[in-house]
Design a protein around this motif. Structure first.
Motif, PDB file in Angstrom:
ATOM      1  N   UNK A  81      24.968  -7.126 -18.526  1.00  0.00           N
ATOM      2  CA  UNK A  81      23.516  -6.925 -18.636  1.00  0.00           C
ATOM      3  C   UNK A  81      23.189  -5.737 -19.533  1.00  0.00           C
ATOM      4  N   UNK A  82      24.092  -4.776 -19.582  1.00  0.00           N
ATOM      5  CA  UNK A  82      23.889  -3.589 -20.412  1.00  0.00           C
ATOM      6  C   UNK A  82      24.251  -3.868 -21.865  1.00  0.00           C
ATOM      7  N   UNK A  83      25.369  -4.577 -22.090  1.00  0.00           N
ATOM      8  CA  UNK A  83      25.838  -4.740 -23.469  1.00  0.00           C
ATOM      9  C   UNK A  83      25.168  -5.871 -24.235  1.00  0.00           C
ATOM     10  N   UNK A  84      24.713  -6.899 -23.548  1.00  0.00           N
ATOM     11  CA  UNK A  84      24.160  -8.061 -24.256  1.00  0.00           C
ATOM     12  C   UNK A  84      23.041  -7.706 -25.240  1.00  0.00           C
ATOM     13  N   UNK A  85      22.071  -6.863 -24.865  1.00  0.00           N
ATOM     14  CA  UNK A  85      21.003  -6.577 -25.828  1.00  0.00           C
ATOM     15  C   UNK A  85      21.388  -5.590 -26.934  1.00  0.00           C
ATOM     16  N   UNK A  86      22.529  -4.924 -26.792  1.00  0.00           N
ATOM     17  CA  UNK A  86      22.916  -3.920 -27.774  1.00  0.00           C
ATOM     18  C   UNK A  86      23.482  -4.567 -29.036  1.00  0.00           C
ATOM     19  N   UNK A  87      23.119  -4.033 -30.188  1.00  0.00           N
ATOM     20  CA  UNK A  87      23.701  -4.542 -31.437  1.00  0.00           C
ATOM     21  C   UNK A  87      25.162  -4.118 -31.556  1.00  0.00           C
ATOM     22  N   UNK A  88      25.888  -4.850 -32.341  1.00  0.00           N
ATOM     23  CA  UNK A  88      27.307  -4.588 -32.551  1.00  0.00           C
ATOM     24  C   UNK A  88      27.563  -3.170 -33.061  1.00  0.00           C
ATOM     25  N   UNK A  89      26.634  -2.607 -33.790  1.00  0.00           N
ATOM     26  CA  UNK A  89      26.793  -1.241 -34.305  1.00  0.00           C
ATOM     27  C   UNK A  89      26.942  -0.229 -33.170  1.00  0.00           C
ATOM     28  N   UNK A  90      26.359  -0.503 -32.027  1.00  0.00           N
ATOM     29  CA  UNK A  90      26.435   0.420 -30.896  1.00  0.00           C
ATOM     30  C   UNK A  90      27.617   0.138 -29.990  1.00  0.00           C
ATOM     31  N   UNK A  91      28.161  -1.052 -30.060  1.00  0.00           N
ATOM     32  CA  UNK A  91      29.309  -1.415 -29.232  1.00  0.00           C
ATOM     33  C   UNK A  91      30.209  -2.358 -30.029  1.00  0.00           C
ATOM     34  N   UNK A  92      31.013  -1.784 -30.910  1.00  0.00           N
ATOM     35  CA  UNK A  92      31.809  -2.607 -31.828  1.00  0.00           C
ATOM     36  C   UNK A  92      32.832  -3.517 -31.155  1.00  0.00           C
ATOM     37  N   UNK A  93      33.143  -3.277 -29.886  1.00  0.00           N
ATOM     38  CA  UNK A  93      34.103  -4.120 -29.169  1.00  0.00           C
ATOM     39  C   UNK A  93      33.387  -5.062 -28.192  1.00  0.00           C
ATOM     40  N   UNK A  94      32.173  -5.393 -28.516  1.00  0.00           N
ATOM     41  CA  UNK A  94      31.357  -6.279 -27.676  1.00  0.00           C
ATOM     42  C   UNK A  94      32.036  -7.630 -27.434  1.00  0.00           C
ATOM     43  N   UNK A  95      32.641  -8.187 -28.468  1.00  0.00           N
ATOM     44  CA  UNK A  95      33.312  -9.481 -28.342  1.00  0.00           C
ATOM     45  C   UNK A  95      34.448  -9.406 -27.324  1.00  0.00           C
ATOM     46  N   UNK A  96      35.213  -8.322 -27.348  1.00  0.00           N
ATOM     47  CA  UNK A  96      36.298  -8.134 -26.392  1.00  0.00           C
ATOM     48  C   UNK A  96      35.746  -8.140 -24.960  1.00  0.00           C
ATOM     49  N   UNK A  97      34.634  -7.477 -24.749  1.00  0.00           N
ATOM     50  CA  UNK A  97      34.012  -7.448 -23.420  1.00  0.00           C
ATOM     51  C   UNK A  97      33.516  -8.833 -23.012  1.00  0.00           C
ATOM     52  N   UNK A  98      33.026  -9.595 -23.976  1.00  0.00           N
ATOM     53  CA  UNK A  98      32.587 -10.962 -23.687  1.00  0.00           C
ATOM     54  C   UNK A  98      33.763 -11.847 -23.284  1.00  0.00           C
ATOM     55  N   UNK A  99      34.902 -11.661 -23.943  1.00  0.00           N
ATOM     56  CA  UNK A  99      36.108 -12.420 -23.597  1.00  0.00           C
ATOM     57  C   UNK A  99      36.574 -12.045 -22.188  1.00  0.00           C
TER      58      UNK A  99
END
Length: 121
Positions: A81-99
């Motif tokens: 819920x915290x990472x979904x709205x954040x752009x990739x620039x703020x959380x470059x490992x977003x995809x890893x968290x999604x996996x």
């Protein structure tokens, strides 16, 4: 990654060891994000509120997986819920968290994450 036959690329985690390694990698990424915030605090300010809950949940998840007590299935991990709205620039490992979240929800043998979803970020 492999092609599903309809043009979608899929990542599939095949074992608990692989799931654990992904969690460990995410914890390393969290540490690196901390250093980035220290170095460039103004630009990375939006990521500051993410660090503590993300790190705590990943550590808890790692302990559960190591102990064999993690229950797969159920709702998304709370940090989603915290990472979904954040752009990739703020959380470059977003995809890893999604996996990791997908594996948590569907189990490691069924851990699939559509590359198409990643391309939106």
């Amino acid at each position: 990654m492999y092609n599903t036959g309809n043009g979608e690329m899929v990542v599939q985690l095949k074992s608990l060891d692989e799931f654990k390694r992904q969690i460990e990698e995410a914890l390393i990424e969290v540490d690196e994000l901390k250093y980035s915030i220290e170095f460039d605090g103004d630009y990375m300010q939006q990521s500051t509120n993410l660090i503590e809950p993300l790190e705590a949940e990943l550590k808890k998840l790692k302990v559960e997986v190591e102990a064999g007590t993690h229950q797969f299935g159920g709702p998304p991990l709370e940090f989603m819920a915290i990472i979904e709205p954040l752009p990739l620039a703020f959380i470059p490992f977003k995809y890893l968290l999604q996996v990791i979240n997908h594996a948590h929800q569907h189990g490691v043998e069924g851990c699939q994450q559509l590359e198409e979803r990643w391309s939106r970020y």
